[in-house]
Design a protein around this motif. Structure first.
Motif, PDB file in Angstrom:
ATOM      1  N   ILE A   1       0.734  -1.169  -0.028  1.00 60.08           N
ATOM      2  CA  ILE A   1       0.046  -0.028  -0.134  1.00 60.08           C
ATOM      3  C   ILE A   1       0.756   1.282  -0.182  1.00 60.08           C
ATOM      4  O   ILE A   1       2.085   1.273   0.573  1.00 60.08           O
ATOM      5  CB  ILE A   1      -0.867   0.062   1.189  1.00 60.08           C
ATOM      6  CG1 ILE A   1      -0.166   0.082   2.549  1.00 60.08           C
ATOM      7  CG2 ILE A   1      -1.905  -0.973   0.960  1.00 60.08           C
ATOM      8  CD1 ILE A   1      -1.081   0.237   3.637  1.00 60.08           C
ATOM      9  N   GLU A   2       0.407   2.561  -0.659  1.00 58.76           N
ATOM     10  CA  GLU A   2       0.971   3.777  -0.580  1.00 58.76           C
ATOM     11  C   GLU A   2      -0.176   4.599   0.355  1.00 58.76           C
ATOM     12  O   GLU A   2      -1.362   4.279   0.086  1.00 58.76           O
ATOM     13  CB  GLU A   2       1.337   4.232  -1.872  1.00 58.76           C
ATOM     14  CG  GLU A   2       1.616   5.732  -1.800  1.00 58.76           C
ATOM     15  CD  GLU A   2       1.816   6.259  -3.064  1.00 58.76           C
ATOM     16  OE1 GLU A   2       1.964   7.477  -3.254  1.00 58.76           O
ATOM     17  OE2 GLU A   2       1.653   5.640  -4.157  1.00 58.76           O
ATOM     18  N   VAL A   3       0.368   5.084   1.379  1.00 53.25           N
ATOM     19  CA  VAL A   3      -0.555   6.106   2.133  1.00 53.25           C
ATOM     20  C   VAL A   3      -0.104   7.605   1.749  1.00 53.25           C
ATOM     21  O   VAL A   3       1.013   8.084   1.847  1.00 53.25           O
ATOM     22  CB  VAL A   3      -0.155   5.714   3.727  1.00 53.25           C
ATOM     23  CG1 VAL A   3      -1.177   6.607   4.617  1.00 53.25           C
ATOM     24  CG2 VAL A   3      -0.417   4.339   3.797  1.00 53.25           C
ATOM     25  N   ILE A   4      -1.101   8.379   1.270  1.00 56.02           N
ATOM     26  CA  ILE A   4      -0.948   9.696   0.902  1.00 56.02           C
ATOM     27  C   ILE A   4      -1.544  10.568   2.201  1.00 56.02           C
ATOM     28  O   ILE A   4      -2.820  10.639   2.104  1.00 56.02           O
ATOM     29  CB  ILE A   4      -1.509   9.849  -0.608  1.00 56.02           C
ATOM     30  CG1 ILE A   4      -0.986   8.936  -1.593  1.00 56.02           C
ATOM     31  CG2 ILE A   4      -1.386  11.341  -1.012  1.00 56.02           C
ATOM     32  CD1 ILE A   4      -1.899   8.976  -2.924  1.00 56.02           C
ATOM     33  N   PHE A   5      -0.769  11.310   2.504  1.00 57.95           N
ATOM     34  CA  PHE A   5      -1.106  12.244   3.594  1.00 57.95           C
ATOM     35  C   PHE A   5      -1.454  13.910   2.861  1.00 57.95           C
ATOM     36  O   PHE A   5      -0.503  14.229   2.356  1.00 57.95           O
ATOM     37  CB  PHE A   5       0.093  12.716   4.559  1.00 57.95           C
ATOM     38  CG  PHE A   5       0.467  11.259   5.497  1.00 57.95           C
ATOM     39  CD1 PHE A   5      -0.648  10.536   5.927  1.00 57.95           C
ATOM     40  CD2 PHE A   5       1.426  11.015   6.226  1.00 57.95           C
ATOM     41  CE1 PHE A   5      -0.363   9.293   6.550  1.00 57.95           C
ATOM     42  CE2 PHE A   5       1.655   9.870   6.939  1.00 57.95           C
ATOM     43  CZ  PHE A   5       0.607   9.153   7.277  1.00 57.95           C
ATOM     44  N   SER A   6      -2.525  14.270   3.200  1.00 56.62           N
ATOM     45  CA  SER A   6      -3.051  15.560   2.922  1.00 56.62           C
ATOM     46  C   SER A   6      -3.406  16.353   3.926  1.00 56.62           C
ATOM     47  O   SER A   6      -4.027  16.045   5.045  1.00 56.62           O
ATOM     48  CB  SER A   6      -4.145  15.342   1.865  1.00 56.62           C
ATOM     49  OG  SER A   6      -3.899  14.530   0.661  1.00 56.62           O
TER      50      SER A   6
END
Length: 312
Positions: free
Chosen positions: A216-221
């Motif tokens: 998984i890739e976790v994208i923080f915004s």
């Protein structure tokens, strides 16, 4: 205050010559009396319908048709995912198909028109995390549980949402989600935020690694709602790096400070399964239990992934 009416509502009220009907129904009679009135209206509507009318309603109503997903595969996926969550200390709940009226719109920023409102003070569940948050707030307020530790709950649930997406791929009238909610209290130094968020990520990492052999890739915004949202993300990122989960990719997305649904941070989950890319879920911090319990010390993290798209 006079309610703001759409063009369709004005047309209907003018035809009935009852321009103040909405005000009368919302302000001049009790909720139980309104329910009694509406029950009679729908009882009469149903009584006058023929079997052919019923078939026509079924054909024309997009909310009532079966899902295209294979049921046995979906049930097996639900079981596999719930077992992963339980093995990592999250308690599963079997939620009701309905929630209190206003469950999504009162504490969140969701328009009530995106929900199927029902009788007896209910609405069809459109976001299970709202209902789990209510369950948690009820446990806390009426001292049904200890607050010494985090409260961790999860569920798999079929959701219904009323907005129309014009047949866009993957945008379904009803769909299955796996949801998690973690509740705690502020301990300073973003302690709850760091630990709870990475607990969620670790569960998703395990789900996709064990069930789909994918990373998984976790994208923080960044979102508004915290005094230092950038600092929050930095501290959470540093904490994740200390866990040495080398198969989890962390990246940064565009800030969405104007969107008030999440507070401080939103994370998006991305994975690749058999060369197909999925933006499969998201999560973040919300202030729902703060509002319901009247204390700024409450902390709540929610997240969810879609299951139908993993099987269709």
């Amino acid at each position: 205050m006079k309610p703001k009416l759409s063009g369709d509502l004005e047309r209907i009220l003018n035809r009935l010559e009852k321009s103040d009907l909405i005000t009368l129904l919302t302000e001049e009679i009790s909720g139980s009396d309104l329910n009694t009135l509406l029950l009679k209206v729908f009882n009469e509507k149903a009584r006058r319908a023929s079997p052919n009318d019923l078939l026509k309603r079924y054909t024309e109503n997009r909310f009532v048709h079966p899902a295209k997903v294979e049921p046995l595969q979906l049930k097996q996926l639900e079981m596999d995912i719930l077992k992963v969550a339980v093995n990592q200390g999250v308690s599963p709940l079997q939620l009701s198909p309905v929630a209190p009226l206003g469950c999504t719109s009162v504490v969140g920023t969701v328009d009530q028109n995106k929900v199927i409102s029902a009788l007896r003070g209910t609405e069809v569940v459109s976001d299970a995390t709202n209902l789990i948050a209510l369950h948690i707030a009820d446990l806390i307020k009426y001292h049904k549980t200890s607050r010494e530790n985090y409260m961790r709950y999860c569920t798999t649930h079929r959701h219904v949402r009323a907005q129309y997406f014009g047949g866009s791929p993957g945008m379904l009238a009803h769909f299955h989600l796996f949801c998690m909610v973690t509740s705690g209290v502020d301990q300073g130094s973003y302690d709850f935020e760091k630990k709870s968020l990475w607990e969620h990520i670790e569960i998703y990492r395990t789900i996709f690694k064990s069930l789909f052999n994918s990373r998984i890739e976790v994208i923080f915004s960044e979102r508004g709602g915290y005094k230092d949202s950038a600092g929050l993300i930095s501290r959470i990122t540093d904490y994740g790096e200390s866990l040495e989960l080398n198969d989890v990719v962390i990246s940064t997305g565009s800030p969405h400070k104007e969107n008030q649904y999440y507070k401080g941070l939103q994370f998006t989950l991305k994975t690749v399964i058999e060369d197909e890319e999925y933006y499969i879920g998201d999560g973040g911090f919300v202030d729902w239990t703060q509002k319901m319990l009247g204390t700024k010390k409450e902390r709540l993290l929610i997240s969810a992934i879609g299951l139908d798209r993993l099987l269709v």
